[in-house]
Design an enzyme around this catalytic site. Structure first.
Site, PDB file in Angstrom:
ATOM      1  N   GLU A 325      -6.183  -6.662  -4.100  1.00 28.09           N
ATOM      2  CA  GLU A 325      -6.367  -5.367  -3.435  1.00 28.09           C
ATOM      3  C   GLU A 325      -6.794  -4.381  -4.511  1.00 28.09           C
ATOM      4  O   GLU A 325      -5.962  -3.785  -5.191  1.00 28.09           O
ATOM      5  CB  GLU A 325      -5.059  -4.915  -2.758  1.00 28.09           C
ATOM      6  CG  GLU A 325      -4.552  -5.844  -1.659  1.00 28.09           C
ATOM      7  CD  GLU A 325      -5.264  -5.653  -0.320  1.00 28.09           C
ATOM      8  OE1 GLU A 325      -6.168  -4.800  -0.224  1.00 28.09           O
ATOM      9  OE2 GLU A 325      -4.909  -6.389   0.626  1.00 28.09           O
TER      10      GLU A 325
HETATM   11 ZN   LIG Z   1      -8.850  -6.023   3.403  1.00 26.01          ZN
END
Ligand SMILES: [Zn+2]
Length: 357
Positions: A325
């Site tokens: 992320e």
């Molecule tokens: Zn995503």
């Protein structure tokens, strides 16, 4: 150069394959709803026997634009450095030419930078916050109900109403018009995009590592996503119906998902190495942690990829699986995104090097 549009991502992949003999163009079997054909690259020196493979995918979530740039640049960096006999430098993190050669000779690095071209195109031209694909099959004519969240569509604890505790804050929906855009689809692998990813894992039979690039929260996540990890009670596992209705709570008492201790250790080391190399570029801190620590999930690519060897009745090879992320926004200003590309690519080169060792 601003963010790439979908044609530029595609032409970037195709031109790398044309320019470098060590890059092989891989056409994905199923075109998208809007008729687009997807391509991946296999990079690495040729060997008659298949090599252990790292499969890296990005662009599944439409609005997380930089993931495609991260993967196209990673492929270009490795190919240019290997062909030129040079090392790689990303700010304060660098790699020698011998390290680049090790990655290229010991691994197949398979890069699939744009899993969801229809969604990215819609996000870049109509609705910047679009997350899903553009399949209208379950929309009933409602434009807000078009599309499936591809990272809920893999075959892992798909029947979440049965699998999870009623109070678990599992981030998924069976409503096509779900406002958080986490509609899972009618069944696992209902979407061409997830079937393309599954095909890639099937085709590269020696895949040992899988990374799905997303944004955002500056984390490097590893399995599991459905509950906390534990390595003491193999009976507590996602296949055991005795624990239906008990998964997904933070308490760790009712249930925690079994993971082989060696796999848990290896996953943590790979995630830590990624974060260390990334931090070396310009000091940015990413956190390595199990995916459940973010929020409980089901139907995600990383849990599916790791679970494959558990579900297989053949000798399926084990895949350690991760989700990056990156960053602190879905599409940061390009000047910042360029720096994030360097951050994450430094981490990924180190990840590959650790895998190759
Ligand atoms: Zn995503």
């Amino acid at each position: 150069m601003p963010y790439l549009n979908i044609n530029e991502v595609e032409s970037g992949v195709i031109s790398l394959a044309a320019a470098f003999p060590k890059a092989e163009l891989v056409q994905l079997p199923e075109p998208t709803f809007e008729g687009r054909t997807c391509h991946a690259l296999r990079i690495g020196t040729h060997r008659l026997e298949p090599k252990p493979a790292v499969v890296l995918i990005g662009g599944a979530h439409a609005r997380e634009w930089g993931s495609s740039e991260i993967l196209v640049n990673l492929a270009a960096d490795l190919l240019h450095a290997h062909t030129g006999g040079t090392g790689l430098a990303y700010g304060g993190t660098s790699f020698t030419s011998a390290q680049v050669r090790t990655i290229m000779e010991e691994l197949d690095v398979v890069v699939f930078p744009l899993v969801n071209p229809d969604g990215r195109n819609y996000s870049q031209t109509v609705d910047p916050m679009w997350r899903r694909n553009r399949n209208p099959a379950r929309s009933g004519g409602n434009p807000a109900a078009i599309g499936v969240d591809l990272n809920r569509n893999y075959d892992h604890l798909f029947d979440y109403r049965t699998a999870f505790h009623p109070l678990a804050p599992v981030r998924v929906s069976d409503d096509p018009a779900d406002p958080d855009q986490v509609y899972q689809g009618p069944e696992p692998f209902s979407e061409v995009e997830t079937r393309n990813v599954r095909w890639l894992l099937d085709r590269f039979t020696r895949t040992h590592w899988f990374v799905d690039v997303h944004s955002y929260t500056q984390k490097m996540l590893y399995v599991w996503g459905d509950d906390q990890n534990q390595s003491v009670d193999p009976a507590k596992n996602f296949r055991n119906p005795l624990f239906d209705g008990k998964r997904g709570l933070k308490d760790g008492l009712l249930y925690a998902e079994f993971v082989d201790e060696g796999d848990a250790d290896d996953s943590a080391v790979l995630a830590e190495r990624f974060c260390e190399a990334l931090k070396g570029v310009r000091g940015t801190e990413y956190t390595p942690e199990p995916a459940f620590d973010l929020y409980p999930t089901c139907g995600t690519s990383d849990d599916y990829a790791y679970a494959r060897h558990i579900l297989s009745d053949q000798e399926e090879e084990k895949i350690l699986a991760f989700t990056i992320e990156w960053g602190t926004a879905f599409h940061p200003p390009w000047a910042e995104m360029k720096k994030i590309v360097l951050d994450v690519d430094a981490g990924l080169v180190q990840f590959c090097l650790t895998a190759a060792a």
